[in-house]
Enzyme design. Structure first.
Site, PDB file in Angstrom:
ATOM      1  N   LYS A  77      71.412  75.313  32.016  1.00 39.47           N
ATOM      2  CA  LYS A  77      70.731  74.324  31.583  1.00 39.47           C
ATOM      3  C   LYS A  77      72.493  73.824  31.144  1.00 39.47           C
ATOM      4  CE  LYS A  77      68.377  73.447  28.144  1.00 39.47           C
ATOM      5  NZ  LYS A  77      66.836  73.546  27.176  1.00 39.47           N
ATOM      6  N   SER A 155      62.436  71.450  26.851  1.00 41.22           N
ATOM      7  CA  SER A 155      63.648  70.629  27.595  1.00 41.22           C
ATOM      8  C   SER A 155      64.336  70.365  28.800  1.00 41.22           C
ATOM      9  CB  SER A 155      64.613  70.902  26.367  1.00 41.22           C
ATOM     10  OG  SER A 155      65.120  72.100  26.081  1.00 41.22           O
ATOM     11  N   SER A 179      60.296  75.055  25.740  1.00 44.15           N
ATOM     12  CA  SER A 179      61.002  74.365  26.731  1.00 44.15           C
ATOM     13  C   SER A 179      61.349  75.462  27.535  1.00 44.15           C
ATOM     14  CB  SER A 179      62.350  74.166  26.321  1.00 44.15           C
ATOM     15  OG  SER A 179      62.500  73.304  24.764  1.00 44.15           O
TER      16      SER A 179
END
Length: 448
Positions: A77, A155, A179
């Site tokens: 990420k 997310s 997330s």
């Protein structure tokens, strides 16, 4: 590239697969102009990845001892530090910050295990939403609907899509309120959230230091267990499957099932029927106190206060660089008092103790990961609708963060249907046991 990590490692080590070929396949899928790699990845490392793969192949040919997963591609990420790069967290706000002086500990651990990091995945700006929308770099399409642009969940949006579309066999995300698990549920992959202190969070752009967790996305529970081991300082061990027969699962209802859409309700009920037929003891459990969570967090909760504290200098100096929808979410934290924050901490401690008592007799809890299937991006154009949908997406998963329970989402939908996730939650610190239970139940949950 939908193969599990252990099989890829075995093929590489016995010479039936070259790391250069595997890494090139990943890079080709990312760069495919017919795909969405340019939205799923915010940064890729083709030259470095190819060089590392070539070195690994040459070393393996010479009989040099290598780490267990040497040559396997992986994505991370866009909020983890990589030495020499500015860590941007899916935003333009941090563009003027100095580059990281070292890899984040989890990046170092992945490299030490031999993984080839091929790029950084797109995400919701600063991880502050469960929808996966990014106004700066675009929103990845959910790969399970080719007719409409459905959201991927957030997310960690790009991480889930990268695994679902076979760009990489696994990816690493974060989870503060869901997330890892929301995108996993929406995109039909497995996503794991550990106990919050299990994996070091240094070198990570925070959202809420009390709630943030670092976890994997993969195509199986086994792969998540391998990555959990590495991320927490282990050697990449898998877990044994816990026997299904006699397992005691608390089937949570009430707060976590009040808004189920028809598709989720149907898939979830069929999955529970499959578990029961395999000898799993399913016992309904309503924890009325969970309905107090919206009130407890009504002033923004721990996330609101802690996120505002970290972002305050940037909100003062670079407010115009934020997506306005994300920037406006900091207002709750700005208005919190010290008393508000302390009351939330106290309420959390009370709730954790209460739920621990009520669930002590069970091996794990089970509930839908998200109460709806992925909505279309178009349906979220209105800010009020978007905000309400975001809260609904986070409703179930955030329970695990607030209680600091390890949790894992496993696909449970039928073939050809929009993905639905079933979530198992364990005890604080009982991450490996939960993964063992999840591995034992995975086939039945999936309907295989």
């Amino acid at each position: 590239m939908i193969q599990n990590l252990t099989d890829l490692s075995r093929k590489l080590n016995r010479g039936s697969l070259k790391s250069a070929d595997l890494v090139q396949e990943a890079l080709s899928r990312i760069a495919d102009p017919a795909g969405q790699g340019d939205v799923v990845f915010l940064r890729s490392y083709p030259d470095a990845a190819r060089a590392q793969a070539d070195w690994i192949d040459a070393a393996r040919a010479k009989g040099i001892a290598l780490p267990p997963f040497a040559g396997v591609p992986l994505a991370i990420k866009d909020l983890f530090d990589v030495k020499g790069e500015v860590t941007t967290a899916g935003s333009r706000v941090l563009d003027d910050q100095p580059p990281a002086t070292a890899d984040a500990p989890i990046v170092a651990r992945l490299r030490a295990a031999g993984f080839v990091i091929v790029g950084k995945n797109n995400m919701t700006e600063f991880a502050y939403s469960g929808l996966g929308i990014n106004a700066h770099f675009g929103t990845p399409r959910n790969p399970h609907d080719q007719t409409a642009h459905r959201i991927p969940g957030g997310s960690s949006s790009g991480a889930a899509v990268a695994v679902a579309e076979g760009m990489v066999p696994a990816a690493i995300g974060t989870d503060t309120g869901g997330s890892c698990r929301i995108p996993a549920a929406f995109c039909g992959v497995v996503g794991f959230k550990p106990t919050s202190t299990r994996v070091p969070k240094d070198g990570t752009v925070p959202l809420s230091k009390s709630l943030d967790c670092i976890g994997p996305f993969a195509n199986s529970v086994s792969d998540c267990a391998v990555l959990d081991s590495i991320l927490s300082g282990g050697a990449g061990e898998d877990v044994e499957s816990f026997p299904e027969g006699g397992l005691r699962l608390a089937v949570l209802d009430g707060y976590v099932t009040e808004h189920l859409d028809d598709a989720v309700a149907a898939a979830y009920e069929k999955m529970l029927t499959r578990l029961s037929s395999r000898g799993v003891r399913l016992m309904p459990l309503t924890i009325d106190e969970l309905a107090e969570l919206p009130k407890i967090n009504g002033k923004g909760g721990l996330v609101g206060a802690e996120a505002y504290a970290w972002h305050k200098p940037f909100l003062e100096s670079r407010a115009g660089f934020y997506d306005p929808w994300v920037r406006d979410r900091f207002s709750a934290g700005q208005s919190q008092t010290a008393e508000d924050y302390i009351r939330t901490v106290e309420a959390r401690a009370t709730m954790r103790a209460l739920v621990a008592r009520k669930t002590d007799a069970f091996d794990a809890l089970i509930l839908p990961t998200v109460q709806i299937v992925a909505p279309t991006l178009e349906s979220l154009a209105d800010p009020e609708k978007s905000a309400a949908t975001n809260l609904l997406c986070l409703r179930n998963t955030a329970v695990g963060n607030f209680l600091d329970l390890p949790a894992i989402s496993i696909p449970c939908h039928g073939e050809g249907a929009l993905p639905v996730g079933a979530m198992l939650m364990g005890r604080t610190g009982g991450d490996r046991r939960l993964l063992s239970i999840a591995r034992g139940l995975e086939g039945t949950i999936r309907g295989r």
